[in-house]
Design a protein around this motif. Structure first.
Motif, PDB file in Angstrom:
ATOM      1  N   ALA A 167     -45.653 -49.873 -46.167  1.00  0.00           N
ATOM      2  CA  ALA A 167     -46.873 -49.844 -47.228  1.00  0.00           C
ATOM      3  C   ALA A 167     -46.812 -50.962 -48.119  1.00  0.00           C
ATOM      4  CB  ALA A 167     -46.731 -48.425 -48.025  1.00  0.00           C
ATOM      5  N   VAL A 168     -46.403 -52.417 -47.859  1.00  0.00           N
ATOM      6  CA  VAL A 168     -46.351 -53.402 -48.478  1.00  0.00           C
ATOM      7  C   VAL A 168     -47.560 -54.089 -48.775  1.00  0.00           C
ATOM      8  CG1 VAL A 168     -45.460 -55.562 -48.625  1.00  0.00           C
ATOM      9  CG2 VAL A 168     -43.929 -53.755 -47.987  1.00  0.00           C
ATOM     10  N   ASP A 169     -47.931 -54.240 -49.893  1.00  0.00           N
ATOM     11  CA  ASP A 169     -49.270 -55.100 -50.250  1.00  0.00           C
ATOM     12  C   ASP A 169     -49.075 -56.540 -50.160  1.00  0.00           C
ATOM     13  OD1 ASP A 169     -51.353 -56.475 -51.417  1.00  0.00           O
ATOM     14  OD2 ASP A 169     -51.510 -55.378 -53.339  1.00  0.00           O
ATOM     15  N   PRO A 170     -49.596 -57.246 -49.191  1.00  0.00           N
ATOM     16  CA  PRO A 170     -49.195 -58.494 -48.823  1.00  0.00           C
ATOM     17  C   PRO A 170     -49.291 -59.429 -50.305  1.00  0.00           C
ATOM     18  CG  PRO A 170     -50.716 -57.787 -47.129  1.00  0.00           C
ATOM     19  CD  PRO A 170     -50.780 -56.705 -48.263  1.00  0.00           C
ATOM     20  N   ALA A 171     -50.104 -59.008 -51.164  1.00  0.00           N
ATOM     21  CA  ALA A 171     -50.197 -59.908 -52.293  1.00  0.00           C
ATOM     22  C   ALA A 171     -48.894 -59.788 -53.169  1.00  0.00           C
ATOM     23  CB  ALA A 171     -51.475 -59.503 -53.204  1.00  0.00           C
ATOM     24  N   ASP A 172     -48.244 -58.710 -52.806  1.00  0.00           N
ATOM     25  CA  ASP A 172     -46.860 -58.655 -53.733  1.00  0.00           C
ATOM     26  C   ASP A 172     -45.528 -58.715 -52.811  1.00  0.00           C
ATOM     27  OD1 ASP A 172     -45.683 -57.648 -55.880  1.00  0.00           O
ATOM     28  OD2 ASP A 172     -45.136 -55.608 -54.861  1.00  0.00           O
ATOM     29  N   ALA A 173     -46.081 -59.525 -51.828  1.00  0.00           N
ATOM     30  CA  ALA A 173     -44.628 -59.875 -50.812  1.00  0.00           C
ATOM     31  C   ALA A 173     -44.412 -61.374 -50.620  1.00  0.00           C
ATOM     32  CB  ALA A 173     -44.966 -59.278 -49.576  1.00  0.00           C
ATOM     33  N   VAL A 174     -43.188 -61.676 -50.485  1.00  0.00           N
ATOM     34  CA  VAL A 174     -42.918 -62.932 -50.090  1.00  0.00           C
ATOM     35  C   VAL A 174     -41.981 -62.804 -48.863  1.00  0.00           C
ATOM     36  CG1 VAL A 174     -40.729 -63.053 -51.729  1.00  0.00           C
ATOM     37  CG2 VAL A 174     -41.676 -65.379 -50.771  1.00  0.00           C
ATOM     38  N   VAL A 175     -41.997 -63.654 -47.949  1.00  0.00           N
ATOM     39  CA  VAL A 175     -41.134 -63.836 -46.670  1.00  0.00           C
ATOM     40  C   VAL A 175     -40.342 -64.941 -47.019  1.00  0.00           C
ATOM     41  CG1 VAL A 175     -41.407 -64.019 -44.097  1.00  0.00           C
ATOM     42  CG2 VAL A 175     -43.109 -62.781 -45.112  1.00  0.00           C
ATOM     43  N   LEU A 176     -39.008 -64.853 -46.190  1.00  0.00           N
ATOM     44  CA  LEU A 176     -38.088 -65.499 -46.204  1.00  0.00           C
ATOM     45  C   LEU A 176     -37.926 -65.915 -44.724  1.00  0.00           C
ATOM     46  CD1 LEU A 176     -36.178 -67.560 -47.869  1.00  0.00           C
ATOM     47  CD2 LEU A 176     -34.549 -65.465 -48.034  1.00  0.00           C
ATOM     48  N   GLU A 177     -37.838 -67.185 -44.384  1.00  0.00           N
ATOM     49  CA  GLU A 177     -37.731 -67.605 -42.907  1.00  0.00           C
ATOM     50  C   GLU A 177     -37.108 -68.772 -42.544  1.00  0.00           C
ATOM     51  OE1 GLU A 177     -38.036 -66.415 -39.794  1.00  0.00           O
ATOM     52  OE2 GLU A 177     -39.115 -64.582 -39.902  1.00  0.00           O
ATOM     53  N   ASP A 178     -36.538 -69.309 -41.739  1.00  0.00           N
ATOM     54  CA  ASP A 178     -35.998 -70.344 -41.266  1.00  0.00           C
ATOM     55  C   ASP A 178     -36.796 -71.085 -40.109  1.00  0.00           C
ATOM     56  OD1 ASP A 178     -33.625 -70.239 -38.686  1.00  0.00           O
ATOM     57  OD2 ASP A 178     -34.881 -68.633 -39.389  1.00  0.00           O
ATOM     58  N   SER A 179     -37.072 -70.544 -39.006  1.00  0.00           N
ATOM     59  CA  SER A 179     -37.546 -71.116 -38.043  1.00  0.00           C
ATOM     60  C   SER A 179     -39.170 -71.072 -37.979  1.00  0.00           C
ATOM     61  CB  SER A 179     -37.049 -70.308 -36.556  1.00  0.00           C
ATOM     62  OG  SER A 179     -37.883 -69.056 -36.332  1.00  0.00           O
ATOM     63  N   ALA A 180     -39.508 -72.252 -36.954  1.00  0.00           N
ATOM     64  CA  ALA A 180     -41.114 -72.340 -36.881  1.00  0.00           C
ATOM     65  C   ALA A 180     -41.776 -71.239 -36.325  1.00  0.00           C
ATOM     66  CB  ALA A 180     -41.469 -73.539 -35.858  1.00  0.00           C
ATOM     67  N   HIS A 181     -40.956 -70.339 -35.370  1.00  0.00           N
ATOM     68  CA  HIS A 181     -41.804 -69.289 -34.702  1.00  0.00           C
ATOM     69  C   HIS A 181     -41.628 -67.974 -35.853  1.00  0.00           C
ATOM     70  CE1 HIS A 181     -40.304 -70.068 -30.197  1.00  0.00           C
ATOM     71  NE2 HIS A 181     -41.488 -70.657 -30.761  1.00  0.00           N
ATOM     72  N   GLY A 182     -40.524 -68.119 -36.697  1.00  0.00           N
ATOM     73  CA  GLY A 182     -40.699 -67.040 -37.736  1.00  0.00           C
ATOM     74  C   GLY A 182     -41.792 -67.509 -38.957  1.00  0.00           C
ATOM     75  N   VAL A 183     -42.081 -68.546 -39.262  1.00  0.00           N
ATOM     76  CA  VAL A 183     -43.002 -69.127 -40.111  1.00  0.00           C
ATOM     77  C   VAL A 183     -44.247 -68.663 -39.566  1.00  0.00           C
ATOM     78  CG1 VAL A 183     -44.110 -71.091 -41.173  1.00  0.00           C
ATOM     79  CG2 VAL A 183     -41.446 -70.613 -41.248  1.00  0.00           C
ATOM     80  N   ALA A 184     -44.529 -69.146 -38.282  1.00  0.00           N
ATOM     81  CA  ALA A 184     -45.784 -68.990 -37.768  1.00  0.00           C
ATOM     82  C   ALA A 184     -46.217 -67.518 -37.792  1.00  0.00           C
ATOM     83  CB  ALA A 184     -45.853 -69.243 -36.231  1.00  0.00           C
ATOM     84  N   SER A 185     -45.206 -66.617 -37.445  1.00  0.00           N
ATOM     85  CA  SER A 185     -45.678 -64.966 -37.528  1.00  0.00           C
ATOM     86  C   SER A 185     -46.024 -64.528 -39.046  1.00  0.00           C
ATOM     87  CB  SER A 185     -44.182 -64.303 -37.012  1.00  0.00           C
ATOM     88  OG  SER A 185     -44.440 -62.848 -37.076  1.00  0.00           O
ATOM     89  N   ALA A 186     -45.325 -65.076 -40.029  1.00  0.00           N
ATOM     90  CA  ALA A 186     -45.440 -64.646 -41.294  1.00  0.00           C
ATOM     91  C   ALA A 186     -46.894 -65.403 -41.772  1.00  0.00           C
ATOM     92  CB  ALA A 186     -44.216 -65.151 -42.157  1.00  0.00           C
ATOM     93  N   VAL A 187     -46.918 -66.529 -41.497  1.00  0.00           N
ATOM     94  CA  VAL A 187     -48.080 -67.223 -42.141  1.00  0.00           C
ATOM     95  C   VAL A 187     -49.355 -66.722 -41.477  1.00  0.00           C
ATOM     96  CG1 VAL A 187     -49.422 -69.463 -42.381  1.00  0.00           C
ATOM     97  CG2 VAL A 187     -46.845 -69.265 -42.885  1.00  0.00           C
TER      98      VAL A 187
END
Length: 226
Positions: A167-187
């Motif tokens: 139940a996370v509000d995307p406007a209240d969240a930050v993702v921490l990633e390293d790989s291009a695949h992970g960034v693509a998923s989060a973005v």
């Protein structure tokens, strides 16, 4: 403070939920993953070894990597299972280390009352083994793994599911990633994403030098604890 640092600081302001990747972000597991893959392929599907480049698959679930390598479907499950068993043995032997700044960052998030969750394409057994071996389990309120969902990074549905699960509000969240695949998923899921330890900036992410820089940004935002 550099322009990128200003950008990262502005992005973090007011956000209290952190969705963190594990491999390559908080722990240095790439050598152990690569060694496990290479051994499993050499033993079971040696013809696939020549095209294997771990860097191209970083952040992707083991079974998906095996499929992408074109391993004979009759051998795919054997390769995946062998790779995972080898990797877990390496973890137990101490081959995976916590990256500099990871404990301080997770501890600071807890001190500030921020919620941290783990979102990984690793299997649950592998992720649990790493968290146990590296003494990181207590920092996370929840863990989402490749065993919990039918898709993995770079599919944005993984991070969408994480937001739904907790139940996370995307406007209240930050993702921490390293790989291009992970960034693509989060973005792709519409989430603000910080990229650490990246060889090259991934589209849509806010690049930061390392975990220590994030700690400094958080400390500057609210002042030192105590």
């Amino acid at each position: 403070m550099s322009a990128l640092t200003h950008r990262a600081a502005a992005a973090l302001a007011g956000r209290r939920v952190w969705l963190c990747d594990l491999d390559g972000t908080l722990v240095d597991s790439a050598p152990a993953h690569e060694a496990a893959f290479r051994t499993a392929l050499a033993e079971i599907s040696p013809g696939s070894l020549g095209s294997f480049d771990y860097g191209a698959h970083a952040g992707t679930a083991t079974r998906q990597v095996v499929r992408e390598l074109g391993v004979d479907p009759a051998l795919a499950e054997r390769v995946a299972g062998r790779k995972q068993r080898l990797y877990r043995a390496y973890v137990r032997d101490g081959a995976v280390a916590v990256l500099p700044g990871a404990r301080r960052l997770l501890g600071l998030l807890a001190e500030r009352g921020h919620a941290a969750y783990l979102v990984t394409s690793a299997s649950r057994d592998s992720a649990t083994g790493v968290l146990r071996a590296c003494a990181l389990a207590g920092y996370f309120r929840g863990v989402l793994t490749a065993d919990d969902v039918p898709y993995s990074k770079p599919d944005p549905r993984l991070y969408r599911q994480a937001c739904l699960t907790w139940a996370v509000d995307p406007a209240d969240a930050v993702v921490l990633e390293d790989s291009a695949h992970g960034v693509a998923s989060a973005v792709g899921a519409g989430l603000l994403t910080l990229q650490v330890h990246g060889d090259a900036p991934a589209d849509g992410a806010v690049p930061v030098r390392d975990l220590g820089e994030i700690v400094s940004l958080l400390e500057a935002e609210a002042g030192p604890v105590g």
